[in-house]
Design a protein around this motif. Structure first.
Motif, mmCIF file in Angstrom:
data_model
loop_
_atom_site.group_PDB
_atom_site.id
_atom_site.type_symbol
_atom_site.label_atom_id
_atom_site.label_comp_id
_atom_site.label_asym_id
_atom_site.label_seq_id
_atom_site.Cartn_x
_atom_site.Cartn_y
_atom_site.Cartn_z
ATOM 1 N N THR A 111 0.825 -1.215 0.000
ATOM 2 C CA THR A 111 0.000 0.000 0.000
ATOM 3 C C THR A 111 0.856 1.260 0.000
ATOM 4 O OG1 THR A 111 -0.176 -0.273 2.388
ATOM 5 C CG2 THR A 111 -2.071 -0.900 1.097
ATOM 6 N N ASP A 112 2.028 1.179 0.636
ATOM 7 C CA ASP A 112 2.909 2.350 0.624
ATOM 8 C C ASP A 112 3.309 2.736 -0.790
ATOM 9 O OD1 ASP A 112 2.950 2.507 3.422
ATOM 10 O OD2 ASP A 112 4.555 1.029 3.540
ATOM 11 N N PHE A 113 3.256 1.743 -1.677
ATOM 12 C CA PHE A 113 3.705 1.985 -3.046
ATOM 13 C C PHE A 113 2.626 2.601 -3.923
ATOM 14 C CE2 PHE A 113 7.652 -0.819 -3.756
ATOM 15 C CZ PHE A 113 8.119 -0.487 -2.497
ATOM 16 N N VAL A 114 1.414 2.692 -3.383
ATOM 17 C CA VAL A 114 0.336 3.273 -4.189
ATOM 18 C C VAL A 114 0.567 4.774 -4.279
ATOM 19 C CG1 VAL A 114 -2.128 3.637 -4.370
ATOM 20 C CG2 VAL A 114 -1.249 1.464 -3.516
ATOM 21 N N GLN A 115 0.561 5.247 -5.500
ATOM 22 C CA GLN A 115 0.983 6.625 -5.720
ATOM 23 C C GLN A 115 -0.063 7.657 -5.295
ATOM 24 O OE1 GLN A 115 2.615 7.081 -9.663
ATOM 25 N NE2 GLN A 115 2.104 9.230 -9.617
ATOM 26 N N ASP A 116 -1.283 7.439 -5.747
ATOM 27 C CA ASP A 116 -2.340 8.401 -5.468
ATOM 28 C C ASP A 116 -2.781 8.315 -4.002
ATOM 29 O OD1 ASP A 116 -4.573 10.189 -6.763
ATOM 30 O OD2 ASP A 116 -5.592 8.788 -5.428
ATOM 31 N N GLU A 117 -2.990 9.477 -3.403
ATOM 32 C CA GLU A 117 -3.276 9.497 -1.971
ATOM 33 C C GLU A 117 -4.619 8.853 -1.647
ATOM 34 O OE1 GLU A 117 -2.646 13.368 -0.196
ATOM 35 O OE2 GLU A 117 -3.697 12.678 1.611
ATOM 36 N N ASP A 118 -5.644 9.203 -2.406
ATOM 37 C CA ASP A 118 -6.958 8.609 -2.169
ATOM 38 C C ASP A 118 -6.914 7.101 -2.400
ATOM 39 O OD1 ASP A 118 -8.441 10.789 -1.343
ATOM 40 O OD2 ASP A 118 -8.770 11.472 -3.413
ATOM 41 N N ALA A 119 -6.204 6.709 -3.436
ATOM 42 C CA ALA A 119 -6.100 5.285 -3.752
ATOM 43 C C ALA A 119 -5.385 4.548 -2.624
ATOM 44 C CB ALA A 119 -5.351 5.091 -5.062
ATOM 45 N N ARG A 120 -4.418 5.215 -2.027
ATOM 46 C CA ARG A 120 -3.685 4.592 -0.922
ATOM 47 C C ARG A 120 -4.617 4.354 0.260
ATOM 48 N NH1 ARG A 120 0.680 7.618 -1.422
ATOM 49 N NH2 ARG A 120 0.167 9.077 0.229
ATOM 50 N N LYS A 121 -5.461 5.358 0.543
ATOM 51 C CA LYS A 121 -6.437 5.214 1.636
ATOM 52 C C LYS A 121 -7.382 4.053 1.356
ATOM 53 C CE LYS A 121 -6.716 10.129 2.815
ATOM 54 N NZ LYS A 121 -7.569 11.297 2.541
ATOM 55 N N LEU A 122 -7.831 4.036 0.118
ATOM 56 C CA LEU A 122 -8.746 2.968 -0.275
ATOM 57 C C LEU A 122 -8.061 1.610 -0.146
ATOM 58 C CD1 LEU A 122 -11.627 2.624 -1.654
ATOM 59 C CD2 LEU A 122 -10.342 2.295 -3.764
ATOM 60 N N ALA A 123 -6.801 1.560 -0.540
ATOM 61 C CA ALA A 123 -6.055 0.302 -0.503
ATOM 62 C C ALA A 123 -5.949 -0.235 0.925
ATOM 63 C CB ALA A 123 -4.671 0.504 -1.092
ATOM 64 N N HIS A 124 -5.709 0.668 1.868
ATOM 65 C CA HIS A 124 -5.611 0.243 3.268
ATOM 66 C C HIS A 124 -6.883 -0.453 3.729
ATOM 67 C CE1 HIS A 124 -1.812 1.413 4.991
ATOM 68 N NE2 HIS A 124 -1.811 2.532 4.294
ATOM 69 N N LYS A 125 -8.007 0.192 3.427
ATOM 70 C CA LYS A 125 -9.295 -0.386 3.831
ATOM 71 C C LYS A 125 -9.549 -1.679 3.075
ATOM 72 C CE LYS A 125 -10.330 2.898 6.700
ATOM 73 N NZ LYS A 125 -11.098 4.118 6.489
ATOM 74 N N ALA A 126 -9.178 -1.689 1.817
ATOM 75 C CA ALA A 126 -9.432 -2.858 0.977
ATOM 76 C C ALA A 126 -8.690 -4.085 1.498
ATOM 77 C CB ALA A 126 -9.032 -2.568 -0.463
ATOM 78 N N LEU A 127 -7.451 -3.863 1.941
ATOM 79 C CA LEU A 127 -6.665 -4.975 2.473
ATOM 80 C C LEU A 127 -7.357 -5.595 3.681
ATOM 81 C CD1 LEU A 127 -2.884 -3.984 2.383
ATOM 82 C CD2 LEU A 127 -4.084 -5.718 1.056
ATOM 83 N N GLU A 128 -7.912 -4.730 4.539
ATOM 84 C CA GLU A 128 -8.610 -5.238 5.736
ATOM 85 C C GLU A 128 -9.776 -6.124 5.352
ATOM 86 O OE1 GLU A 128 -9.795 -1.773 7.901
ATOM 87 O OE2 GLU A 128 -7.705 -1.110 8.230
ATOM 88 N N ARG A 129 -10.325 -5.872 4.171
ATOM 89 C CA ARG A 129 -11.509 -6.629 3.758
ATOM 90 C C ARG A 129 -11.171 -7.798 2.858
ATOM 91 N NH1 ARG A 129 -16.175 -2.240 3.087
ATOM 92 N NH2 ARG A 129 -17.154 -3.998 2.061
ATOM 93 N N GLY A 130 -9.921 -8.118 2.737
ATOM 94 C CA GLY A 130 -9.557 -9.315 1.981
ATOM 95 C C GLY A 130 -9.240 -9.083 0.525
ATOM 96 N N PHE A 131 -9.222 -7.828 0.111
ATOM 97 C CA PHE A 131 -8.746 -7.538 -1.246
ATOM 98 C C PHE A 131 -7.221 -7.677 -1.261
ATOM 99 C CE2 PHE A 131 -12.798 -5.452 -1.206
ATOM 100 C CZ PHE A 131 -13.228 -5.408 -2.518
ATOM 101 N N VAL A 132 -6.709 -7.854 -2.465
ATOM 102 C CA VAL A 132 -5.256 -7.940 -2.628
ATOM 103 C C VAL A 132 -4.846 -6.834 -3.599
ATOM 104 C CG1 VAL A 132 -3.394 -9.343 -3.602
ATOM 105 C CG2 VAL A 132 -5.144 -10.421 -2.170
ATOM 106 N N ILE A 133 -3.725 -6.245 -3.344
ATOM 107 C CA ILE A 133 -3.256 -5.202 -4.261
ATOM 108 C C ILE A 133 -2.521 -5.830 -5.428
ATOM 109 C CG2 ILE A 133 -1.762 -3.192 -4.511
ATOM 110 C CD1 ILE A 133 -2.275 -2.662 -1.540
#
Length: 379
Positions: free
Chosen positions: A255-277
DNA sequence: CCGCTGAACCGATGGCGGTT
DNA sequence: AACCGCCATCGGTTCAGCGG
């Protein structure tokens, strides 16, 4: 001019035979031939170099022996080309183990890991009472050092790796691989990060990993990171390779590697829900949206925009169309403010199969968007 | 056999500039 | 911000030769 023998063995045999036939050693022979020292004859006998033609001819006369060789014009040395060739790792290990024993061999490995200078290591070994030929031992030590750096001791494993675009160029006898990872550049160069690398079988991917005593991952300018790959690896000038690195190795997460700030926030939440980056990093260049998530075998491309004006919808439309064309197998979403899309925009997005999600970018917009995505995937 | 040294060579590292 | 092309310099590694 030099004499080129058929093989090293034949060359050695000739010089030994001459010594036998004349009943002279290199010292006497050198004096007879008016050489400055006997070093040359020793080197020729040991096949370190191909011999000077005139010397071979004189030796033939002296001994009455006939040597079998071809004459090389204007070539200083044909047997040992002046090209740096690293000793194969197995050979190096064999030589060192045999000469210094298992215990001292592991100590040598430690020295190598600590990035000690090769000459220093050789001298340390001498201080233990060993006597040896620098020529061979230092080469073997060099081989250990480089083999570690070139990942020859590792298996290529791309689990958990981020995939970045790398560009290969010639740079004075070695390849230079550069890749872009803006935010990490300063942190890594501040840490003086040393790396090793390993290349996959078809030379399309290079994985880098932190390695004490490795080579520096240096900054090319304000943005790029780069490292060198020796020309012994068959890369191509002006080509591309995928640069792989496991963020965990370097103390980061994907998630640290996600460039866009909003996308990074979304990625954090997504990981908690079982999504994979998705490992391939979204950049402005690869038109992969702001982030790609993986969920139940689906690849979900998400573009996020906070624009409020309708004109913005026009150009987002073009942007996501490009994403659809480049990655037709992905499932696309566009997260944006309410009221930006007109009816015709909605029809257009529907036509190119991109699902808009309207949010207010307040409260828990990330989870609401993810709720929507989960639901729409299930149907 | 072994050890040392000067120099060639090459890799590492610091840049610069420009375009898309 | 990503992409691309190129240069200069420095210092470590390896070679080739000399000599104990």
């Amino acid at each position: 001019m030099r004499a080129k023998f058929q093989s090293k063995e034949e060359q050695r045999k000739f010089f030994l035979d001459v010594k036998k036939a004349t009943k002279m050693g290199s010292r006497k022979l050198s004096r007879l031939l008016d050489l400055k020292s006997r070093g040359g004859l020793e080197s020729y006998t040991a096949c370190r170099t191909s011999p000077e033609l005139s010397i071979v001819k004189k030796l033939e006369e002296l001994s009455g022996l006939k040597a079998n060789y071809e004459i090389i014009h204007n070539n200083k040395n044909v047997m040992v080309k002046r090209k740096i060739v690293t000793m194969p790792y197995e050979e190096a290990e064999n030589i060192l183990r045999k000469r210094f024993g298992d215990m001292h061999y592991s100590e040598i490995l430690k020295f190598i890991e600590q990035d000690e200078n090769l000459d220093d290591i050789a001298n340390k070994l001498r201080s233990y009472g060993y006597r040896f030929d620098n020529h061979i031992i230092v080469r073997a030590l060099g081989s250990l050092k480089l083999s570690r750096r070139f990942g020859l001791l590792e298996k290529f494993d791309e689990m958990g790796c981020a995939v970045l675009d790398g560009y290969v160029q010639n740079s004075r006898g070695s390849f230079l691989v550069r890749f872009s990872l803006g935010f990490l550049r300063q942190k890594l160069s501040a840490k003086n990060c040393k790396i090793g690398f390993i290349i996959n079988d078809d030379y399309s991917k290079v994985k880098i990993f932190p390695l004490k005593g490795g080579k520096k991952l240096s900054a090319s300018d304000n943005r790029l990171l780069r490292f060198h790959i020796p020309t012994r690896f068959p890369l191509k000038h002006n080509s591309r390779v995928k640069v792989l690195l496991n963020p965990k190795d370097f103390g980061y997460s994907l998630t640290d590697f996600v460039q866009d700030e909003d996308a990074r926030k979304l990625a954090h939440k997504a990981l908690e829900r079982g999504f994979v980056i998705h490992p391939v990093r979204s950049t402005t260049n690869n038109a992969m949206g702001d982030i790609v998530l993986e969920y139940k075998d689906r690849k979900i491309l998400i573009e996020i925009t906070r624009f409020e004006k309708q004109q913005a919808a026009n150009w987002k439309l073009g942007q996501v169309l490009l994403q659809r064309i480049n990655y037709p197998s992905f499932t696309n979403f566009l997260i944006l403010n309410k009221g930006v899309l007109s009816k015709s925009h909605l029809r257009a997005f529907d036509r190119i199969v991109v699902t808009p999600i309207t949010v207010d970018f307040g409260g828990d917009w990330e989870n609401r968007a993810l709720d929507f995505i989960e639901k729409s995937i299930q149907t």
